[in-house]
Design a protein around this motif. Structure first.
Motif, PDB file in Angstrom:
ATOM      1  N   GLU A  86     -67.306  60.056  82.375  1.00 18.53           N
ATOM      2  CA  GLU A  86     -67.201  60.418  83.783  1.00 18.53           C
ATOM      3  C   GLU A  86     -65.976  59.738  84.383  1.00 18.53           C
ATOM      4  OE1 GLU A  86     -69.901  60.633  87.869  1.00 18.53           O
ATOM      5  OE2 GLU A  86     -70.774  59.932  85.974  1.00 18.53           O
ATOM      6  N   SER A  88     -63.971  58.936  87.911  1.00 18.79           N
ATOM      7  CA  SER A  88     -64.225  58.852  89.349  1.00 18.79           C
ATOM      8  C   SER A  88     -63.133  58.051  90.038  1.00 18.79           C
ATOM      9  CB  SER A  88     -65.594  58.219  89.605  1.00 18.79           C
ATOM     10  OG  SER A  88     -65.626  56.894  89.072  1.00 18.79           O
ATOM     11  N   ARG A 113     -62.613  65.636  87.781  1.00 19.32           N
ATOM     12  CA  ARG A 113     -63.806  65.198  88.505  1.00 19.32           C
ATOM     13  C   ARG A 113     -65.077  65.839  87.944  1.00 19.32           C
ATOM     14  NH1 ARG A 113     -59.908  66.025  92.709  1.00 19.32           N
ATOM     15  NH2 ARG A 113     -59.264  64.015  93.604  1.00 19.32           N
TER      16      ARG A 113
END
Length: 256
Positions: A86, A88, A113
């Motif tokens: 992920e 971020s 994203r």
């Protein structure tokens, strides 16, 4: 994303990324993941016209990702465990971008994203969403090949070449850098590790050129600048050598 919002991210980026080292226990701690410390460049997944010429780049290291998004530089936090990934807290520089680089950048950052999974397929890194759908495919960026200089650092600024001059660079697979420095031929050894690079002082032939005026000074400045390079990026047909502080040493385009 508005410019104000992007500006806020840039202002906070240093704090956010510095915190990764202290609070990033979710980032792989048993050594780097297989995709880390490799300079990647996007090879597919972007629909915007011109994506091949302005291909974004990405390097993952120590719980962070950084690179060029098509126009601006960007950085973000990475959380990885097993096959999950992920990205971020993405922030960018604020340079105005002409088309198609602007559209490419927006599309690339939006897909980053959405990334939730990763896998290696041969020599390529595939980034997928939560449903396992492929978002982006990246190949290892390579500086090996023939390049034409478009500018390099002279004193305190990056300047273009003198009219009527040409500087070339061939990064060979034998770790030898050769080319024309504008008048003389030059040769130097180089080593790379990930996107880090070290270029040895160059040896030159001994021809003297009187025209155009300033060509010998330009040549001396160029070969001296090469030794300042500590990293590189490859984006589409563009190669950039960078100094330790992130400033540009030299820029090139792929030779025709």
């Amino acid at each position: 994303m508005s410019w104000a919002t992007r500006g806020a991210w840039v202002a906070l980026l240093g704090l956010l990324l510095s915190a990764c080292g202290d609070s990033g226990e979710d980032v792989a701690s048993a050594g780097p993941a297989p995709f880390e410390r490799i300079p990647w460049v996007v090879t597919s997944g972007l629909d915007a016209p011109g994506a091949a010429e302005h291909a974004p780049s990405a390097t993952f290291e120590d719980g962070k990702v950084s690179g060029r998004a098509g126009c601006n530089s960007y950085g973000g936090r990475v959380a990885s465990s097993g096959e999950t990934l992920e990205i971020s807290e993405i922030g960018t520089t604020l340079m105005g971008c002409a088309e198609p680089a602007q559209t490419i950048e927006w599309e690339f950052l939006e897909k980053l994203r959405q990334v939730r999974r990763w896998r290696l397929e041969g020599d390529e890194l595939v980034l997928e969403d939560d449903d396992g759908q492929e978002l982006l495919r990246l190949g290892e960026a390579s500086l090996i090949g023939n390049w034409e200089a478009t500018g390099f650092r002279q004193r305190d600024a990056v300047a273009s070449l003198l009219p009527g001059t040409e500087i070339t660079a061939r990064f060979g697979s034998d770790r030898t850098l050769t080319g024309s420095a504008g008048c003389n031929r030059y040769s130097a050894g180089y080593t790379t590790h990930g996107n880090s690079i070290e270029i040895e002082p160059a040896a030159l032939t001994r021809k003297a050129c009187a025209s155009p005026e300033g060509v010998m000074e330009q040549e001396n400045d160029y070969v001296a600048a090469l030794t300042q390079a500590t990293s590189y990026t490859v984006e589409g047909r563009m190669l950039t050598l960078l100094a330790a502080e992130g400033t540009i040493v030299a820029t090139y385009q792929a030779a025709r």
